[in-house]
Motif scaffolding. Structure first.
Motif, PDB file in Angstrom:
ATOM      1  N   SER A   1       0.080  10.448  -4.409  1.00 17.57           N
ATOM      2  CA  SER A   1       0.680  11.711  -3.981  1.00 17.57           C
ATOM      3  C   SER A   1       1.452  12.366  -5.140  1.00 17.57           C
TER       4      SER A   1
ATOM      5  N   PHE B   1       0.798  -1.238   0.000  1.00 18.43           N
ATOM      6  CA  PHE B   1       0.000   0.000   0.000  1.00 18.43           C
ATOM      7  C   PHE B   1       0.831   1.290   0.000  1.00 18.43           C
ATOM      8  N   GLU B   2       2.063   1.231   0.509  1.00 16.80           N
ATOM      9  CA  GLU B   2       2.860   2.470   0.527  1.00 16.80           C
ATOM     10  C   GLU B   2       3.216   2.973  -0.886  1.00 16.80           C
TER      11      GLU B   2
ATOM     12  N   LEU C   1       0.198   4.838  -2.159  1.00 15.89           N
ATOM     13  CA  LEU C   1       0.068   6.181  -1.578  1.00 15.89           C
ATOM     14  C   LEU C   1       1.051   7.141  -2.250  1.00 15.89           C
ATOM     15  N   GLU C   2       2.235   6.639  -2.500  1.00 13.17           N
ATOM     16  CA  GLU C   2       3.259   7.464  -3.136  1.00 13.17           C
ATOM     17  C   GLU C   2       2.823   7.857  -4.553  1.00 13.17           C
TER      18      GLU C   2
ATOM     19  N   LEU D   1       5.253  10.315   4.731  1.00 13.85           N
ATOM     20  CA  LEU D   1       5.732   8.940   4.716  1.00 13.85           C
ATOM     21  C   LEU D   1       7.224   8.907   4.430  1.00 13.85           C
TER      22      LEU D   1
ATOM     23  N   MET E   1      -1.368  14.432   2.558  1.00  7.45           N
ATOM     24  CA  MET E   1       0.052  14.073   2.682  1.00  7.45           C
ATOM     25  C   MET E   1       0.874  14.983   1.789  1.00  7.45           C
ATOM     26  N   PRO E   2       1.807  15.744   2.362  1.00 10.31           N
ATOM     27  CA  PRO E   2       2.592  16.665   1.539  1.00 10.31           C
ATOM     28  C   PRO E   2       3.296  15.954   0.388  1.00 10.31           C
ATOM     29  N   SER E   3       4.082  14.956   0.708  1.00 11.05           N
ATOM     30  CA  SER E   3       4.690  14.126  -0.325  1.00 11.05           C
ATOM     31  C   SER E   3       5.404  12.966   0.341  1.00 11.05           C
ATOM     32  N   ALA E   4       5.498  11.904  -0.411  1.00 10.86           N
ATOM     33  CA  ALA E   4       6.228  10.773   0.124  1.00 10.86           C
ATOM     34  C   ALA E   4       7.702  11.054  -0.115  1.00 10.86           C
TER      35      ALA E   4
ATOM     36  N   TYR F   1      -2.239  -2.847   6.977  1.00 10.99           N
ATOM     37  CA  TYR F   1      -2.953  -1.587   6.725  1.00 10.99           C
ATOM     38  C   TYR F   1      -3.833  -1.181   7.911  1.00 10.99           C
TER      39      TYR F   1
ATOM     40  N   ARG G   1     -11.840   8.562   5.062  1.00  7.43           N
ATOM     41  CA  ARG G   1     -11.107   9.575   5.819  1.00  7.43           C
ATOM     42  C   ARG G   1     -10.101  10.244   4.899  1.00  7.43           C
ATOM     43  N   PRO G   2     -10.322  11.517   4.616  1.00  6.75           N
ATOM     44  CA  PRO G   2      -9.341  12.212   3.774  1.00  6.75           C
ATOM     45  C   PRO G   2      -8.023  12.357   4.524  1.00  6.75           C
ATOM     46  N   GLN G   3      -6.955  12.232   3.807  1.00  6.32           N
ATOM     47  CA  GLN G   3      -5.644  12.349   4.449  1.00  6.32           C
ATOM     48  C   GLN G   3      -4.754  13.220   3.574  1.00  6.32           C
TER      49      GLN G   3
ATOM     50  N   VAL H   1      -5.822  11.891  -1.176  1.00  6.36           N
ATOM     51  CA  VAL H   1      -6.091  10.532  -0.693  1.00  6.36           C
ATOM     52  C   VAL H   1      -7.321  10.503   0.226  1.00  6.36           C
TER      53      VAL H   1
ATOM     54  N   LEU I   1       9.654   6.309   2.935  1.00  9.17           N
ATOM     55  CA  LEU I   1       9.670   4.990   2.298  1.00  9.17           C
ATOM     56  C   LEU I   1      11.071   4.418   2.317  1.00  9.17           C
TER      57      LEU I   1
END
Lengths: 134, 159
Positions: A119, A111-112, A115-116, B148, B63-66, B129, B59-61, A125, B150
């Motif tokens: 984004s 899942f990561e 998300l990436e 995040l 995220m600036p950037s990964a 998750y 749920r909206p989230q 999201v 990674l």
């Protein structure tokens, strides 16, 4: 000798017409609203803070077997960023919601990167979850 | 025509009229029933459709950037939350799930600028998750902005 034409005594069935029109409206509303992803088997995770999800043009799902779907069709994680970008092109920032329907047991390794990708594509999201009562 | 005969003729006409009226009323009843059945059927479809398309909850989230590198650059200022399959740590210290929001709030309350409230979420590859979404929910509840971190892909060449 002139014959007078008989007037046809047929009146259109207005009531049935209204029924048909109503049924057609329902049919098209359903078609327009639903994306067919009923074949994807997944269970949402329980978490607090769930609100009604906004209407979205893009949904990404991950099923029980870790398969990734883009708008109901199976896709690769590497292609997601470009697919999302293409779908969200020319849309207002408000309408850039991307629904994520991720099976609760899916691991971060799967899942990561999703998300990436969202984004990167500039999507907002929205995690589809089941509301957990405190 | 005698009186009796005239009465008999009158009765026949009346009976004829009555049967005509009955036929008409029977037809009207059938027509109304037909309409009502249509209406009931339409209502049934309408409510079935309404029930089957219940709006999804989400749920909206934001995220600036990964980030792969930025997290390392700003490590000293930000709070780091690390997740494994079952545990959660804040800046390296393991925290119980029930105490997580409180402890994070304590750390974030000191920071006034939104850019300082960034919480770097790092998770191992086997983090499920359901665990991740709960923890990130708590981070947002505490007022943190999720980023995040990674794990970088390592290319291994096999000869």
């Amino acid at each position: 000798m002139r014959f007078q034409r008989r007037k046809l005594g047929i009146t259109p069935p207005y009531v049935s017409m209204a029924d048909i029109a109503f049924n057609l409206v329902l049919f098209f509303v359903i078609l327009a609203k639903t994306q067919d992803d009923s074949h994807i088997v997944w269970e949402p995770a329980d978490a607090p803070g769930a609100k009604p999800a906004p209407v979205s043009r893009v949904s990404i799902s991950v099923d029980k077997d870790n398969r990734v779907y883009f708008n109901g069709k199976q896709a690769g994680v590497r292609d997601l960023a470009s697919l999302v970008e293409k779908e969200l092109a020319n849309l207002n920032p408000k309408d850039r919601a991307v629904l994520l329907k991720i099976h609760k047991e899916t691991l971060a390794a799967t899942f990561e990167p999703i998300l990436e990708a969202v984004s990167q594509a500039g999507g907002e999201v929205v995690h589809v979850i089941e509301d957990e009562r405190k | 025509m005698g009186k009796k005969e005239r009465m008999a003729a009158g009765a026949t006409i009346e009976a004829g009229n009555k049967s005509g009226r009955n036929k008409a009323s029977a037809m009207q009843t059938a027509w109304v029933l037909n309409l009502l059945t249509d209406l009931a059927f339409n209502l049934l479809i309408f409510f079935v459709v309404c029930a089957s398309t219940t709006p999804e909850k989400g749920r909206p989230q934001h995220m600036p950037s990964a980030s792969k590198d930025k997290a390392n650059e700003t490590k000293s200022q930000t709070v780091e939350v690390a997740l494994t399959r079952t545990t959660v740590t804040i800046n390296g210290a393991e925290v119980a799930s029930k105490d997580f929001t409180g402890k994070l709030k304590e750390l974030l309350d000191v920071k006034t600028k939104p850019e300082d409230r960034i919480v770097v979420v790092k998770s191992t590859k086997d983090t499920p998750y359901r665990h991740w979404i709960r923890v990130t929910g708590m981070v947002e509840e505490a007022g943190g902005v999720i980023t995040l971190q990674l794990e970088e892909e390592k290319e291994i060449t096999v000869r």
